[in-house]
Design a protein around this motif. Sequence first.
Motif, mmCIF file in Angstrom:
data_model
loop_
_atom_site.group_PDB
_atom_site.id
_atom_site.type_symbol
_atom_site.label_atom_id
_atom_site.label_comp_id
_atom_site.label_asym_id
_atom_site.label_seq_id
_atom_site.Cartn_x
_atom_site.Cartn_y
_atom_site.Cartn_z
ATOM 1 N N SER A 1 0.822 -1.211 0.000
ATOM 2 C CA SER A 1 0.000 0.000 0.000
ATOM 3 C C SER A 1 0.856 1.261 0.000
ATOM 4 C CB SER A 1 -0.930 0.004 1.221
ATOM 5 O OG SER A 1 -0.202 0.172 2.428
ATOM 6 N N ARG A 2 2.131 1.142 0.392
ATOM 7 C CA ARG A 2 3.030 2.298 0.408
ATOM 8 C C ARG A 2 3.933 2.363 -0.824
ATOM 9 N NH1 ARG A 2 3.983 0.160 5.593
ATOM 10 N NH2 ARG A 2 6.130 -0.383 4.976
ATOM 11 N N HIS A 3 3.956 1.306 -1.624
ATOM 12 C CA HIS A 3 4.803 1.250 -2.811
ATOM 13 C C HIS A 3 3.924 0.852 -3.989
ATOM 14 C CE1 HIS A 3 7.654 0.866 0.522
ATOM 15 N NE2 HIS A 3 8.550 1.375 -0.295
ATOM 16 N N ARG A 4 3.461 1.839 -4.717
ATOM 17 C CA ARG A 4 2.431 1.593 -5.732
ATOM 18 C C ARG A 4 2.982 1.444 -7.143
ATOM 19 N NH1 ARG A 4 -1.622 -0.266 -3.174
ATOM 20 N NH2 ARG A 4 -3.152 0.467 -4.664
ATOM 21 N N ASP A 5 4.246 1.832 -7.369
ATOM 22 C CA ASP A 5 4.842 1.722 -8.706
ATOM 23 C C ASP A 5 6.022 0.768 -8.616
ATOM 24 O OD1 ASP A 5 3.061 3.766 -9.362
ATOM 25 O OD2 ASP A 5 4.551 5.325 -8.997
ATOM 26 N N LEU A 6 5.891 -0.404 -9.240
ATOM 27 C CA LEU A 6 6.917 -1.428 -9.098
ATOM 28 C C LEU A 6 7.482 -1.861 -10.445
ATOM 29 C CD1 LEU A 6 5.325 -3.742 -6.371
ATOM 30 C CD2 LEU A 6 7.095 -2.010 -6.062
ATOM 31 N N LEU A 7 8.804 -1.948 -10.496
ATOM 32 C CA LEU A 7 9.511 -2.525 -11.635
ATOM 33 C C LEU A 7 9.870 -3.962 -11.268
ATOM 34 C CD1 LEU A 7 10.797 -1.796 -14.428
ATOM 35 C CD2 LEU A 7 12.926 -1.367 -13.176
ATOM 36 N N VAL A 8 9.559 -4.902 -12.165
ATOM 37 C CA VAL A 8 9.865 -6.307 -11.926
ATOM 38 C C VAL A 8 10.936 -6.715 -12.934
ATOM 39 C CG1 VAL A 8 8.966 -8.648 -11.756
ATOM 40 C CG2 VAL A 8 7.511 -6.715 -11.138
ATOM 41 N N ALA A 9 12.125 -7.030 -12.456
ATOM 42 C CA ALA A 9 13.272 -7.257 -13.337
ATOM 43 C C ALA A 9 13.799 -8.676 -13.205
ATOM 44 C CB ALA A 9 14.382 -6.260 -13.003
#
Length: 227
Positions: free
Chosen positions: A15-23
């Motif tokens: 809920s505090r990290h809404r933009d995620l890059l998955v590498a």
Amino acid sequence: MSGTFTDVLPPAVLSRHRDLLVAGPSRETVWPVPSRILASTVAPDDGLTAVTTRTAARTMVDRLVRDVPALARERTGVVDCTPSHDEVRASPRERYWSVPSPVDLTGTSMAVHDCMETLGEQGAGDRHLVFDSLSNLLMSTDSETVTRYAHQLLLLADATDAMSVFPIYTNVTDGTDFERLKHLFDGMIRVRRRDGTREVRCVGIAGAADGWVRLPDVGTAPGAEAD
């Protein structure tokens, strides 16, 4: 260390990290993880916009509805950028928008905006965003342009208080391009495979599990990766 996905990223952390890059090193390695992130985030009345540059639109929607338990098909929209059609098409009733090329970034941005607006008008709560791969764009467009484009899409999703998930494949992405893009995101999830099992490690995400965590329950159903 082994655990479930909520052990790695508890809902309170997401809920505090809404933009995620998955590498990860390849599409096959990364593919199931974005769905698991969304499965931990999407509520029963939420909507989702999926942007595809490679996978057939119907396949992508089927996959997401199958893998994200709270996601309903009638609240799932798709922006189809696969180069399989030669004209722009919009069908808000069916929640489908097509753009002739993945590098038509202006057209894609407009379609994503329209899709999110339509989902809101149709009663969706938070309207999340998943992109199939930034690496596909980087193979034909410079990283500065892709970075500006990704930033624009993140702003669209942030306006709806939603989760954005963007995969990237390090086996086909230049290190400089990767470094430029990762600074756009609240956090990153690294994915690798060891002894046939996926492992993930969170980077820049306060409250997430430390180190690499094995996810034996993140498997790929037979045929799921075929387009």
